[in-house]
Design an enzyme around this catalytic site. Sequence first.
Site: not given
Length: 107
Positions: A24-26, A28, A57
């Site tokens: 996920l969201d590589r 960040t 989050y």
Amino acid sequence: VLYKCRGRLSSINGVIRPGIVHRLDRDTEGLLLIAKTDKAHRHLAAQIKAHTARRTYRAIVFGDPPKDRGTINAPLKIDHRLKRIAVNPTGRHAVTHYKVLERFDGK
């Protein structure tokens, strides 16, 4: 995770990447989405492909958001100079809904 769940993860990606559905969201935080069963793996992979997976989050932020809840709709891109994600007109479209859970005294 491999140690804790040895032998109890989805087998779809074989022995090298057992249970790993997606990163996920590589750019960040680099969280991994991991499935314990093949059925869960297929379901989660379909959500990622269809862009229907919901991500929630919790974060501690620096500064004082002006409102207790809101939406930020702006293109985001990595600012390597500042070593963070920043609003940038050449970035990827992103929509973030936020809600302040608690405020701290900055003293």
